[in-house]
Design a protein around this motif. Structure first.
Motif, PDB file in Angstrom:
ATOM      1  N   GLU A  61       0.834  -1.202   0.000  1.00  0.00           N
ATOM      2  CA  GLU A  61       0.000   0.000   0.000  1.00  0.00           C
ATOM      3  C   GLU A  61       0.871   1.256   0.000  1.00  0.00           C
ATOM      4  OE1 GLU A  61      -2.671  -0.121   3.259  1.00  0.00           O
ATOM      5  OE2 GLU A  61      -3.682  -1.957   2.610  1.00  0.00           O
ATOM      6  N   GLU A  62       1.949   1.222   0.780  1.00  0.00           N
ATOM      7  CA  GLU A  62       2.846   2.379   0.817  1.00  0.00           C
ATOM      8  C   GLU A  62       3.509   2.588  -0.547  1.00  0.00           C
ATOM      9  OE1 GLU A  62       2.996   4.441   3.206  1.00  0.00           O
ATOM     10  OE2 GLU A  62       1.796   3.286   4.624  1.00  0.00           O
ATOM     11  N   LEU A  63       3.903   1.502  -1.197  1.00  0.00           N
ATOM     12  CA  LEU A  63       4.513   1.610  -2.518  1.00  0.00           C
ATOM     13  C   LEU A  63       3.506   2.131  -3.542  1.00  0.00           C
ATOM     14  CD1 LEU A  63       6.646  -1.664  -2.630  1.00  0.00           C
ATOM     15  CD2 LEU A  63       7.438   0.670  -2.244  1.00  0.00           C
ATOM     16  N   MET A  64       2.250   1.703  -3.393  1.00  0.00           N
ATOM     17  CA  MET A  64       1.211   2.208  -4.297  1.00  0.00           C
ATOM     18  C   MET A  64       1.000   3.703  -4.083  1.00  0.00           C
ATOM     19  SD  MET A  64      -2.739   0.929  -4.767  1.00  0.00           S
ATOM     20  CE  MET A  64      -3.228   1.613  -3.176  1.00  0.00           C
ATOM     21  N   LEU A  65       1.053   4.133  -2.810  1.00  0.00           N
ATOM     22  CA  LEU A  65       0.933   5.554  -2.523  1.00  0.00           C
ATOM     23  C   LEU A  65       2.085   6.337  -3.134  1.00  0.00           C
ATOM     24  CD1 LEU A  65      -0.397   7.919  -1.011  1.00  0.00           C
ATOM     25  CD2 LEU A  65       0.935   7.286   1.001  1.00  0.00           C
ATOM     26  N   LEU A  66       3.285   5.776  -3.039  1.00  0.00           N
ATOM     27  CA  LEU A  66       4.443   6.425  -3.651  1.00  0.00           C
ATOM     28  C   LEU A  66       4.294   6.510  -5.162  1.00  0.00           C
ATOM     29  CD1 LEU A  66       7.343   4.847  -1.588  1.00  0.00           C
ATOM     30  CD2 LEU A  66       6.565   7.202  -1.508  1.00  0.00           C
ATOM     31  N   GLY A  67       3.754   5.441  -5.737  1.00  0.00           N
ATOM     32  CA  GLY A  67       3.515   5.451  -7.182  1.00  0.00           C
ATOM     33  C   GLY A  67       2.527   6.534  -7.578  1.00  0.00           C
TER      34      GLY A  67
END
Length: 488
Positions: A61-67
């Motif tokens: 989820e954090e990586l998706m937010l960064l994306g």
């Protein structure tokens, strides 16, 4: 310094082999990262590590937010660089002085005196050069240049990755320390089996117990003060001894699991820690707010990056001292109430020993400590890679070395002392956690509870719609809810 005047050729005039090669590298790296996360999740599910699997989902989820942040910056960057402001606005609240700006961004070794007219002229020329085009025609400069946007994007990405990495390392090292306590659990289970074959328990003096000897320092205000001092230093050496573990374990079992003396307290404690890990590994809104606040206060001459490094340091010492003092308080309660006891020494868990009567506050503080420490390290490496060691934003060597030493100290102390303390001491609250049940039992209880609520609702509806007071009484037993007497 890259600027708007050196944008170069667009894709219309870029060789296709370059475009294809760059896309191939980016896609390959992305696929490798995705496959790694996928196989890691599959492995955790295979090993029935549901809490760690949920923590991995949190990382995704954090990586998706960064994306999404990356996409947002990319889409809006053309509009952001066209936001123009007066050049005078760019002369205030700078991370580096104007003299450093004239020095090419390198740290000037003179005093932080006001810049000379020569420096101001160089600064204005540099900014006007960056503002050629849309803003330059208006006699203004961009609110944020394309290069600054790029650096900000990299910083956010590095911060999230370092935070997740440090959180994982903390859990791994702390878990290794907690795994050493399993031999104490096995020893306690073996002694309990032997006790059943022995005679009736004997009466012993409280002061004869090792737990009381190590923790009870007498009564009175002076002793209370010494207890806090002892707790402060105890977190640095032998933070949890065998007598501590056995006393707290027995207190938990006698309070929450009296009917199950063979309860595996160590296994439950590890499951509870894994449940908490999925919270620690995330980046909550208030942590992002802290990042924004730091970026606002990172003003030249304030050395905010240096002073703020002490925040996780002092917080960690306070948390460790408090956790140690909770153990001492449990020992004091027994020693003050009893002179002699029959059988084993039993402590009484209670939320009253924790800040605001909430053991969960400790987890929130540890979450903030880990993030803030990761922020310090991430900020250092971001400056080092992006601007270099001699950059003005990096600061002088006298400020850099203490920051790194504090960061390493906080990471080690949190991993090997504070986190194991948290895993053990927070079980001494009034209520137990749902991790006390195995996973299949948790699922069964959740389903049973939903069914009970549904039946209770149906019963209430039929009673309300009935004209006879005795109607709707059948099936009422299905509305009973089982709630643990001492837990959630």
């Amino acid at each position: 310094m890259a600027g708007g005047g050196e944008e170069g050729a667009t894709l219309e005039f870029t060789p296709t082999w370059i475009v294809a090669a760059v896309c191939t590298v980016i896609v390959a790296i992305s696929l490798l990262a995705e496959r790694f996360l996928h196989y890691t999740g599959t492995y955790l599910k295979k090993k029935n590590q549901k809490p760690l699997y949920e923590a991995l989902q949190k990382v995704k989820e954090e990586l998706m937010l960064l994306g999404f942040i990356s996409l947002l910056l990319t889409v809006l960057q053309s509009r952001i660089v066209k936001l123009c402001v007066s050049p005078n606005i760019m002369n205030h609240l700078l991370p580096c002085s104007l003299a450093d700006k004239a020095n090419g961004g390198k740290l000037s070794h003179g005093h932080d005196a006001p810049a000379t007219e020569h420096h101001r002229r160089l600064f204005a020329e540099a900014e006007n050069g960056l503002g050629e085009g849309h803003c330059g025609k208006q006699g203004k400069v961009p609110l944020l240049t394309l290069e600054a946007l790029h650096h900000l994007h990299i910083f956010i990405f590095v911060l999230a990755i370092v935070h997740v990495t440090f959180s994982v390392l903390t859990i791994v090292f702390g878990g290794a320390k907690i795994a050493q306590w399993k031999k104490w659990e096995d020893s306690a289970a073996k002694n309990e089996n032997n006790t059943r074959e022995a005679l009736a328990p004997k009466v012993t003096h409280v002061q004869q117990h090792e737990f009381i000897k190590n923790r009870f320092l007498g009564m009175g205000r002076v002793s209370a003060l010494f207890s806090w001092v002892h707790s402060f230093f105890k977190q640095f050496y032998a933070s949890v001894t065998k007598s501590d573990y056995l006393a707290l374990r027995l207190g938990f079992i006698m309070t929450h699991c009296r009917s199950n003396p063979k309860f595996n307290f160590h296994k439950y404690m590890v499951r509870a820690l894994e449940d908490d890990f999925k919270i620690v590994v995330g980046i909550s809104w208030y942590l992002w707010a802290f990042v924004v606040l730091f970026l606002l206060l990172n003003i030249n001459g304030w050395h905010t990056y240096f002073w703020i490094a002490f925040l996780p340091f002092f917080l960690l010492l306070a948390v460790g001292t408090k956790l140690e003092h909770v153990i001492s308080q449990l020992a004091h309660e027994v020693a003050e109430k009893h002179i002699a006891i029959e059988g084993e020494l039993v402590v009484t868990p209670s939320d009253d020993h924790f800040w605001f009567h909430r053991p969960q506050v400790v987890l929130t503080l540890i979450h903030f400590i880990l993030f803030q420490n990761a922020f310090e390290i991430a900020f250092f490496f971001w400056i080092l890679v992006t601007y270099g060691m001699d950059s003005c934003i990096m600061g002088r060597l006298g400020y850099i070395i203490p920051r790194l030493v504090i960061g390493i100290f906080v990471q080690l102390l949190c991993s090997y002392s504070t986190l194991p303390l948290y895993a053990l001491v927070t079980q001494m609250g009034t209520h137990f956690k749902k991790s006390i049940f195995d996973e299949h039992v948790q699922v069964g209880l959740a389903g049973w509870r939903q069914m009970a609520k549904k039946n209770k609702g149906l019963k209430g509806g039929s009673t309300a719609g009935s004209s006879h007071p005795n109607q709707g009484s059948t099936g009422g037993s299905t509305g009973i809810q089982m709630v643990p007497s001492n837990g959630s």
